[in-house]
Design a protein around this motif. Structure first.
Motif, mmCIF file in Angstrom:
data_model
loop_
_atom_site.group_PDB
_atom_site.id
_atom_site.type_symbol
_atom_site.label_atom_id
_atom_site.label_comp_id
_atom_site.label_asym_id
_atom_site.label_seq_id
_atom_site.Cartn_x
_atom_site.Cartn_y
_atom_site.Cartn_z
ATOM 1 N N ALA A 1 0.727 -1.190 -0.199
ATOM 2 C CA ALA A 1 -0.060 0.056 -0.102
ATOM 3 C C ALA A 1 0.837 1.368 -0.163
ATOM 4 O O ALA A 1 0.619 2.297 -0.685
ATOM 5 N N HIS A 2 2.005 1.150 0.878
ATOM 6 C CA HIS A 2 2.914 2.438 0.881
ATOM 7 C C HIS A 2 3.552 2.813 -0.453
ATOM 8 O O HIS A 2 3.420 3.927 -0.893
ATOM 9 N N THR A 3 4.005 1.809 -1.375
ATOM 10 C CA THR A 3 4.656 2.029 -2.446
ATOM 11 C C THR A 3 3.613 2.603 -3.585
ATOM 12 O O THR A 3 3.694 3.504 -4.250
ATOM 13 N N THR A 4 2.205 2.260 -3.338
ATOM 14 C CA THR A 4 1.074 2.733 -4.001
ATOM 15 C C THR A 4 0.806 4.177 -3.686
ATOM 16 O O THR A 4 0.704 4.981 -4.410
ATOM 17 N N TRP A 5 0.798 4.356 -2.429
ATOM 18 C CA TRP A 5 0.703 5.847 -1.913
ATOM 19 C C TRP A 5 1.622 6.903 -2.500
ATOM 20 O O TRP A 5 1.181 7.887 -2.659
ATOM 21 N N PHE A 6 2.848 6.327 -2.557
ATOM 22 C CA PHE A 6 3.979 7.005 -2.979
ATOM 23 C C PHE A 6 3.571 7.562 -4.489
ATOM 24 O O PHE A 6 3.768 8.721 -4.745
ATOM 25 N N PHE A 7 3.379 6.753 -5.392
ATOM 26 C CA PHE A 7 2.700 7.123 -6.710
ATOM 27 C C PHE A 7 1.702 7.911 -6.550
ATOM 28 O O PHE A 7 1.423 9.020 -7.373
ATOM 29 N N GLU A 8 0.629 7.526 -5.770
ATOM 30 C CA GLU A 8 -0.652 8.509 -5.766
ATOM 31 C C GLU A 8 -0.269 9.835 -5.400
ATOM 32 O O GLU A 8 -0.653 10.937 -5.939
ATOM 33 N N THR A 9 0.541 9.871 -4.092
ATOM 34 C CA THR A 9 0.779 11.238 -3.500
ATOM 35 C C THR A 9 1.587 12.204 -4.432
ATOM 36 O O THR A 9 1.445 13.361 -4.560
ATOM 37 N N LEU A 10 2.768 11.609 -4.773
ATOM 38 C CA LEU A 10 4.009 12.291 -5.409
ATOM 39 C C LEU A 10 3.569 12.403 -6.934
ATOM 40 O O LEU A 10 4.148 13.394 -7.521
ATOM 41 N N ILE B 1 1.173 8.041 -17.719
ATOM 42 C CA ILE B 1 2.331 7.592 -18.809
ATOM 43 C C ILE B 1 2.057 7.733 -20.269
ATOM 44 O O ILE B 1 2.551 8.432 -21.030
ATOM 45 N N THR B 2 0.751 7.445 -20.512
ATOM 46 C CA THR B 2 0.245 7.075 -21.997
ATOM 47 C C THR B 2 -0.085 8.641 -22.385
ATOM 48 O O THR B 2 0.136 9.005 -23.471
ATOM 49 N N GLU B 3 -1.120 9.156 -21.473
ATOM 50 C CA GLU B 3 -1.747 10.234 -22.157
ATOM 51 C C GLU B 3 -1.168 11.639 -21.691
ATOM 52 O O GLU B 3 -1.675 12.815 -22.246
ATOM 53 N N ALA B 4 -0.466 11.792 -20.763
ATOM 54 C CA ALA B 4 0.121 13.385 -20.428
ATOM 55 C C ALA B 4 0.807 13.944 -21.433
ATOM 56 O O ALA B 4 1.206 13.683 -22.219
ATOM 57 N N GLY B 5 0.561 15.504 -21.340
ATOM 58 C CA GLY B 5 1.088 16.033 -22.383
ATOM 59 C C GLY B 5 2.553 16.217 -22.202
ATOM 60 O O GLY B 5 3.010 15.845 -20.813
ATOM 61 N N GLU B 6 3.309 16.740 -23.015
ATOM 62 C CA GLU B 6 4.540 16.776 -22.845
ATOM 63 C C GLU B 6 5.349 17.377 -21.739
ATOM 64 O O GLU B 6 6.181 16.918 -20.913
ATOM 65 N N ALA B 7 4.477 18.521 -21.476
ATOM 66 C CA ALA B 7 5.122 19.504 -19.998
ATOM 67 C C ALA B 7 4.899 18.446 -19.049
ATOM 68 O O ALA B 7 5.641 18.436 -17.988
ATOM 69 N N ALA B 8 3.552 18.056 -18.800
ATOM 70 C CA ALA B 8 3.246 17.266 -17.603
ATOM 71 C C ALA B 8 4.047 16.018 -17.380
ATOM 72 O O ALA B 8 4.405 15.834 -16.249
ATOM 73 N N TRP B 9 4.461 15.389 -18.504
ATOM 74 C CA TRP B 9 5.022 14.234 -18.691
ATOM 75 C C TRP B 9 6.673 14.614 -17.965
ATOM 76 O O TRP B 9 7.242 13.859 -17.251
ATOM 77 N N ARG B 10 7.017 15.613 -18.595
ATOM 78 C CA ARG B 10 8.431 16.240 -18.036
ATOM 79 C C ARG B 10 8.481 16.306 -16.806
ATOM 80 O O ARG B 10 9.492 16.144 -15.986
ATOM 81 N N ALA B 11 7.387 17.019 -16.220
ATOM 82 C CA ALA B 11 7.357 17.710 -14.707
ATOM 83 C C ALA B 11 7.253 16.171 -13.984
ATOM 84 O O ALA B 11 7.573 16.238 -12.709
ATOM 85 N N GLY B 12 6.627 15.140 -14.408
ATOM 86 C CA GLY B 12 6.363 14.116 -13.477
ATOM 87 C C GLY B 12 7.158 12.850 -13.647
ATOM 88 O O GLY B 12 7.412 12.152 -12.474
ATOM 89 N N ALA B 13 7.965 12.996 -14.798
ATOM 90 C CA ALA B 13 8.585 11.572 -15.032
ATOM 91 C C ALA B 13 9.471 11.069 -14.121
ATOM 92 O O ALA B 13 9.593 9.974 -13.376
ATOM 93 N N ASP B 14 10.386 12.234 -13.569
ATOM 94 C CA ASP B 14 11.527 11.983 -12.459
ATOM 95 C C ASP B 14 11.008 11.240 -11.174
ATOM 96 O O ASP B 14 11.462 10.349 -10.595
ATOM 97 N N THR B 15 9.875 11.969 -10.895
ATOM 98 C CA THR B 15 9.123 11.297 -9.640
ATOM 99 C C THR B 15 8.608 9.885 -9.819
ATOM 100 O O THR B 15 8.768 9.084 -9.165
ATOM 101 N N LEU B 16 8.052 9.556 -11.231
ATOM 102 C CA LEU B 16 7.479 8.441 -11.467
ATOM 103 C C LEU B 16 8.746 7.520 -11.404
ATOM 104 O O LEU B 16 8.553 6.237 -10.532
ATOM 105 N N LEU B 17 10.004 7.803 -11.841
ATOM 106 C CA LEU B 17 11.048 6.871 -11.631
ATOM 107 C C LEU B 17 11.566 6.815 -10.403
ATOM 108 O O LEU B 17 11.868 5.664 -10.209
ATOM 109 N N LEU B 18 11.475 7.682 -9.744
ATOM 110 C CA LEU B 18 12.111 7.561 -8.247
ATOM 111 C C LEU B 18 10.942 6.675 -7.504
ATOM 112 O O LEU B 18 11.245 5.681 -6.755
#
Lengths: 420, 420, 420, 420
Positions: free
Chosen positions: B50-59, B121-138
Motif C-alpha cells: 500500500a505504501h509504495t502505491t501511496w507514493f505514486f498516488e501522492t507524489l 504515462i500514456t496520455e500526459a502532455g509533454e510538459a506534464a510528463w516532463r514534470a512528473g517523470a522523474d518522480t515516477l522513476l523515483l
C-alpha cells in the motif's frame, strides 16, 4: 615545544601542576557535592579524582615501579572506567552510590600515588623511565580530560538541584556586553591536504597518523554562532519544524521536549521563549549574553540550526585544515565551546591503537559519535591543540558544545555575508 | 543504458514489470501473513504494497494528473511512512494493527493507482510528463527498495513463529556444496579517485555529486567472508571477547545475548556452537552451507570478525572504487549479501536533497547509520549499481548483510593470503 | 437448575451451543481481524478460538478419551495460556505473530476436537464420563469467559485503527434516549451473612467455599453510575484533582494522560470535554447515551468517581449479599457492565484450588487485582451468577467495566438521594 | 498508658527523645553516606532527617505557632514527600541529588524547628495547644516510622557498595547459636471478633474504627519461619518451581533472578545454595543464624514458602486477634521481623481519613499493597502495637520482613506439628 624525556624535573613539575589543578577545581565542592552522579554518563567529582589516580597506579606504578602495591585491591574494580582487559568494573550507573571510600580516603589515595609517581620520575633507572614515561604522559592528558568532565558533570548535577548552586563565583567582567564580531566566510579551495597530528609533542592515538585528505571547496564562518542568533532560530519555530532536523534529532526533540539549549531557563512559565531566557552556568544563574557563543547544544540542534541558516556543519578536516593554515582568519577557534562537526568519529587510515590496556583508550568508541573540534572554557590550560578530536553522541548536551557554520563553495554566490 | 524519457512505451512496461514483481513476491503469503509486523523497524507485506502505491498516488498522481482524487483521504495517514511535510502518520509500531483496509482492498487500491499511472504515462502532455517523470522513476526504485524490505520483514516475522514457515520453496540446487574460492587481496594505491554516481541512468540523491576522494593505500579481499570462516570466529570465542568489539557492539552482545548471526539455529540446547548450526531462511530451516557468504550480521559483528581476522571493514569509497575499476579481481560484489562498510552514512560534499517532499527521502537519515555496499539475493533485478549506498544502524541484523575484509597497505607485509 | 450428569444429551447440546456461540461472535471478522493482538494483555480472536479448543483437547480428550492423539504436538505450546504444569508456552506478547496456523487450520482443529468431545460425551463408559465430566463442564465455562474476552480484545484492537471498524451493526433501538432511573440507597444492617457459591450448579473454585462474613452496616446505590453523571465528574475537574485519587491511580492518570473513560472520543481537538464526547463501541462510533451506564473505567477511575461523589466502592460481599437477598431493590445487577468493587481478589477462607493442572485456573492470580461483580452486555447468556468473581488489575480499562456506589451507614444522614 | 495532653512536660520530653533517637541512628554515618539514594523507593538519611522536620514545621508550626516563618521557602518542595495538597514536590527519584542543603544545614534546620516546637509545647495557650497537639503527636509517630526507613534505606544503599560497609558494630552476643523453639499451632475457633485500634493511646487512622470481623476457624504458628527452614525451601528447588508461586511473584523471580532472600550472599560463585549463605546486615556481612527468623523476604517469597510448607499466610485479622487474645501462646510477635499477611491493605469499614493535609497520610495508598503485622528489630522503642498496620507492595524486599505460617482449620487433622 615539549621538553625531552630527559628533562625529568620538567615532568616532575608538570605532574604536580596537573594534579594540583584537579585539587583547585574541586576545592569549592563539599564532600556531598563530590559524590553526586546525576546520570549514567556523568561521574561524581570524587570518582574522577580516584579514577585518574587509579590510572597512574595501574598503568604506571604497578607496571614500572618495582615493589609497588596498590592501597586496596578492591578499589581497582571501583575506579576502573571501561578497561575490559583490566578486570571487572563497578557498574557505571552506580558510581554515585560509593559513599565509601570517603573523599578523605580518596585524597589520601591521591597523596600516596603522587608520592610514588614522583619517586618514579625522580629515581627510575633510564630503562624503566623510558618504558613508563609515555604512559605517564598519557596519564597527564587523561587527567586533563577528566578535569573538563569533572566540571561538565557537576554542572549537570547542580542543574537538577532547585537551589541552583554555583560551582564558583563569576569572574569579574563576565557577561560584559561586548558586541558580536561580523561573520565573514573563509573560502577554501578543493585540494589534497594533510590532516592529523604532526608528531611534535603529545597527541592521542586517534589523531594519528597524519594523512592525506581531499578537501572539497567550501567556506567556513569566521566566528561561532552566538546566543542572539540561536534565539532567532527559536523565535522562528526552529524547535517545531521537523524539516530542519535529522530524523533521529527530531525524535529526541519530541521525546525530551527540547525547546532551547540545555541550561537555558525560560522566564515564561510555559517554557516558551516569550519572555527570554537566563542560563544556568558554573557561576549559577546568569543573564544570557547575546554575543557569547551558544553553548550546551546537542549535535542535532547544531545541525538543525545550520540547516535553518542555509549552511551546514563543517567536517572535522575542513576545521583542522583551516585552523592550521588560516588561523588568522578565524576567531574563537579555542577556549570558547567545543564545535560540533559533521564528521562521524572514525579511525584515520592506518590508525593503530596504543599497545597494552591503553588500546581501549579511543578505538572502541569509534561508532555512533560525532567529532567536536577546538576546546572550551573548561578545557585545562595546555590541553588544546589543532589536531585534537573530541567526540560525543549527537544527542549529548551537557558538554560545553556549540557550533561554527560552514557551506559548500557552490553556495558562494548567495547574497550577503550573514548566514541567512 | 537507460532509455530516454521519450520512450513512453518503455516506461509503461517498466512500471508494469516493477508492480508485477511485488505481486509475485507476495503471492505465496496469506492475508494473515501479509498483516504481520514483528518489530517497529519492520512493516507488514500489505503495508509495503500500500505504501509504495501511496507514493505514486501522492507524489505523481495528485501533483501531475489533473482531476485525480485519492481513493480514501484517511489512507494517506495510514500509508505515509515518514514524510513530515505530507501530514500526520499512523504510528510506525502500529502498522501491524491495520487489519482494515483488508488485503483485498489494498489490491483494489493498487489496481486503481496502476490504471491512473498508466493513463498518466500514456496520455500526459509533454510538459506534464516532463514534470512528473522523474518522480515516477523515483517511485519505481522506491518500490524496488520495498521489495527487498518486504522479504527481510516477513523473514523476521516468520523467524518468530515456532512452526518456522517458509516464504518460498528452495530453488533446485540450493546449498550445493561448492567449495569456497581462495581469498586473495587486491591492492589499491594511495590516490585521488572519483566516487559517486556518474550521471548515467538513475541514481538516488545520496549518491551525488560525483566527487574527488583521497584513497589511502589499502587491500581488499577478493571475496566475502563465508559461513565456515564465521563459525571459526564463534569457536574461537568471538562472542565472548570484548577486546574484539566496538564498545556499543559489546553492549549489544550482552543485552541481546548474541552468540551467532541472526537466524543461525544452534543444534545444542544451550545455544552454543557445540553441535553446529542450521539456518532459518526464506525457504525454511536449511543446512548451513560452509562456502556461502555469512549473512544476517550486524555491523558490530562484521567489525568484530574483521578485528579477529586482523583486518578491518572497507570504507565505502575503497569498495566503490575497486568495484568500478577492478571488478574483474573481485568476486561476489553483487547479488549475494549487502556488505557492511566502515563508513558512516553522511552527505557527499555538495549534496543537495531532491526538491519537494522527496527531500526527506535520504538526507534526514544521515546520522547513526553505516553504509552497506553491493546488493543481496533479495535485491530486485536491475536495482543494484556500483554507486548504490544502502544504510542501516550498526545493530541491525534482519537484512541480508555480511562482509568483505579490507586492510591497510601497511599490513601488506604480513605473511600469507589468508585473513589471519 | 442444572441437569444431572446423567443427562448426556443435554451436555451434548450444551457443548454444541457454546462452541457455536464462539463461531457466531467471530463470524463478522476477517482472517486479518482475527489475527490482531493490540497489547500483551489481549489475544487474537483466532487464538481464543484455538486456546479454548486446546483446553478441551489437553484436559479432557488426552486424559479421558483413550487413543486420542493431538493434531499437532507443536500446537500445545502455541495455545497453552499460562499452565506452567503443562509445558512451555509461546510468549504471550507474540500471539499476534502466529499467522500460521491459519484461521482455516484453526477451524479444522475446532471441528476435529468437537467431533472427539461429542464422541466422548456420547460413548464414554460411566466411569470415564464421571471422571471427565467436571473438566468438560469447566471447559464450557472457560470458553464462555473467552467469548467475552474475544469481544473486549477485538474492540481494543479496532480502537487503534483510525478507520474505526465495527465488530457488528448496532441493534435496533440502541441508544434510545431513555431517562436515568432515580438513584435510591438500599440500607443493609450490620450482620453475619453467608457468601460464596451455594453448591447448586456450576461455580468456579474461587467462589467457594460458602462461608460467613461479617457485614458492616452500609448502603448500596440502586443503579449504576451513568454517562451523564460521569461527564459531570470530568467537568468538575475530576481528572485534574489528585485528592480524589488513590496514589497509584493518580500516577496512571499522569503517565497515560487519561482525561475520560477509555473509548470516549472528545469532540474537541485538545481532548478536553469542551464539546462533549462520542464513544467507540462494538458498533463503531456512537453518540454517548447519558442514561447508559458509564463503561470502560479502570478501578482507579471508579474509585475516584466514588470519592468525588462522597461515596465509595462496595465490597464484593456487600454486593453479593444485596444481590442475593435484595435483588428487587437493585437495578442493573447483571448484563450491563462489570462493577468494580473495593475488594482485593483473595482466596475465601478454606479455598482449595481444583486438582491437577486446573489448580492454576484461579488461585495464582489472587494478588494485585480487584474483584468485579455482576456481568456485562458481552457476557454470554447463562454465564452470569450472583456469586461470580471476575477480577482485573485496577488499571485495566478495556473490559466492559463501570461502577455502582456504596457508602457507610454513618453517611446515612447526609441529605438527599443523589450521590453528592 | 498514655499521659493526657495536659501533661506538657511529658510531651516535651517525648518530643526530645524521639528527635534524639534520629540523631543517634545517623551518628555513625558520614555526610556522604547520608546523601545516598539507591532506588526511587528509598530516601537518603539526610532527607529523612529533613522531611520529618518539615512535617513539624508545616503541619504544626506554620498552622499553630503564630508568627513562625519557615527557614527557606524553597525547602518545602524539597522535603514534602507526597502531600499533593501542600504544593509541588522535588521528584522522588532525585532526592539523592540534593547535596545542598548540606547535612550541616539540615541539622541547623532541625535545631531551629526543635526550638520552635518546644516553645509551642511550653508556651502555647490552651486552645492553640488543643488544636495542634494531635498533629504534634502524629509527627512523633511519623518520625518513628522514618527512623525504621532510615535504617532499611541505608542498608539497601550499603548493600550495593562492594566494600560492604556496616551501619553499626554488631552487639555483643549476636548470632549466638540458640536453638529454634518447637513450632506449635494455636487453634482459633470461627467467631465474630473485634479488631482495630481500641482508642487507648495513639493509633493511625488506618487502624480505626474498631469493628467486627468474622474469623473463620484456623491455626497460627507459634513462631516465625527461621533461616534453617527457609534454606530447606531453597534446597528443595523453591525458587525453581512455578507451582508454588503467585503468578506475579513467579514473574518477579524470573525478571529479578531471585535465588534467595535479599542480602543473602551465596558462598558459591554461581549464586546457588551449594556452599551455603552469609547475610549482609546493619553490622556488615555476618554468618547466617539458623534459628533466627528469615528476613528480607518479599510477600511473594513468603507466600511461596507457605505454599511449599502446606500452609498459607495469616490474614491480618487472624494475626491481630491472636496477638491480642492469645499472646502467651505465640512467640516473636514483636521486635523481630515484620510479618507478611495475606490481607490486602484496605480501609476498615467506616474508615475516615484524618482532616486536612494529613488526609493523605494513609488512605491513598490502600491499593496494590499487603499488610504486614508485628514490628522488627529496627522499629523504634514504643512504636509497635497489636493493631499496627504496616504495608508494602508484595515485591518489596528491603524491609525487615519475614513470615509466620497459618492454616485453615480443616487442615487440623494433618499429621504432626511441623509445617510439612
Amino acid at each position: 615545544m615539549t621538553p625531552s624525556l630527559d628533562d625529568r624535573p620538567f615532568w616532575r613539575a608538570a605532574f604536580q601542576a596537573v594534579r594540583e589543578h584537579s585539587r583547585q577545581l574541586s576545592a569549592s565542592l563539599s564532600a556531598e557535592d563530590q559524590a553526586l552522579q546525576s546520570m549514567p554518563e556523568a561521574s561524581p567529582t570524587k570518582w574522577h579524582l580516584a579514577h585518574t589516580t587509579w590510572f597512574f597506579e595501574t598503568l604506571v606504578l604497578q607496571v614500572h615501579l618495582p615493589g609497588y602495591r596498590p592501597l586496596d585491591a578492591r578499589w581497582a574494580a571501583l575506579f576502573n572506567s571501561y578497561y575490559e582487559s583490566l578486570g571487572p568494573r563497578h557498574p557505571r550507573p552506580q558510581r554515585g552510590l560509593l559513599s565509601r571510600p570517603s573523599l578523605d580516603e580518596v585524597w589520601a589515595y591521591r597523596r600516596r600515588v603522587d608520592d610514588a609517581v614522583l619517586r618514579f620520575i625522580t629515581e627510575a633507572g633510564e630503562a624503566a623511565w623510558r618504558a613508563g614515561a609515555d604512559t605517564l604522559l598519557l596519564g597527564l592528558h587523561h587527567e586533563q580530560q577528566h578535569q573538563e568532565l569533572l566540571l561538565t558533570d557537576i554542572l549537570h548535577a547542580f542543574s537538577l538541584n532547585p537551589l541552583r548552586p554555583a560551582v564558583s563565583a563569576p569572574p569579574a567582567g563576565l557577561g560584559d556586553g561586548t558586541e558580536a564580531a561580523d561573520l565573514r566566510w573563509l573560502a577554501l579551495d578543493g585540494q589534497a591536504v594533510q590532516v592529523g597530528h604532526d608528531g611534535a609533542g603529545f597527541g592521542f592515538d586517534n589523531e594519528r597518523p597524519r594523512h592525506t585528505h581531499w578537501l572539497a571547496p567550501c567556506q567556513l564562518a569566521s566566528r561561532l554562532v552566538n546566543c542572539a542568533e540561536f534565539a532567532e532560530f527559536i523565535a522562528d519555530g526552529g524547535y517545531r519544524r521537523p524539516q530542519l532536523w535529522l530524523s533521529d534529532g527530531w525524535a529526541e526533540v519530541q521525546v525530551r521536549g527540547w525547546q532551547a539549549p540545555a541550561y537555558w531557563l525560560a522566564r515564561a512559565a510555559d517554557g516558551s521563549d516569550a519572555d527570554g531566557f537566563e542560563q544556568f552556568t558554573l557561576h549559577g544563574v546568569q543573564t544570557l549574553a547575546p554575543a557569547a557563543p551558544v553553548c550546551h547544544l546537542s549535535g542535532y540542534e547544531a545541525a538543525a540550526y545550520a540547516a535553518w541558516a542555509g549552511a551546514r556543519l563543517p567536517t572535522e578536516f575542513e576545521w583542522e585544515f583551516a585552523a592550521e593554515q588560516h588561523a588568522g582568519a578565524l576567531q574563537q577557534l579555542q577556549g570558547e565551546v567545543w564545535q560540533w562537526t559533521a564528521s562521524a568519529y572514525a579511525p584515520y587510515p592506518g590508525f593503530r591503537p596504543l599497545p597494552g590496556p591503553a588500546a581501549e583508550y579511543n578505538g572502541k568508541f569509534m561508532i555512533n559519535q560525532l567529532v567536536l573540534r577546538g576546546s572550551s572554557l573548561a578545557t585545562p590550560p595546555g590541553h588544546a591543540r589543532t589536531s585534537y578530536r573530541n567526540f560525543f553522541p549527537p544527542a549529548a548536551r551537557w558538554q560545553f558544545s556549540g557550533l561554527r557554520l560552514a557551506r559548500d563553495a557552490a553556495d558562494n554566490g548567495q547574497p550577503g555575508g550573514a548566514p541567512r
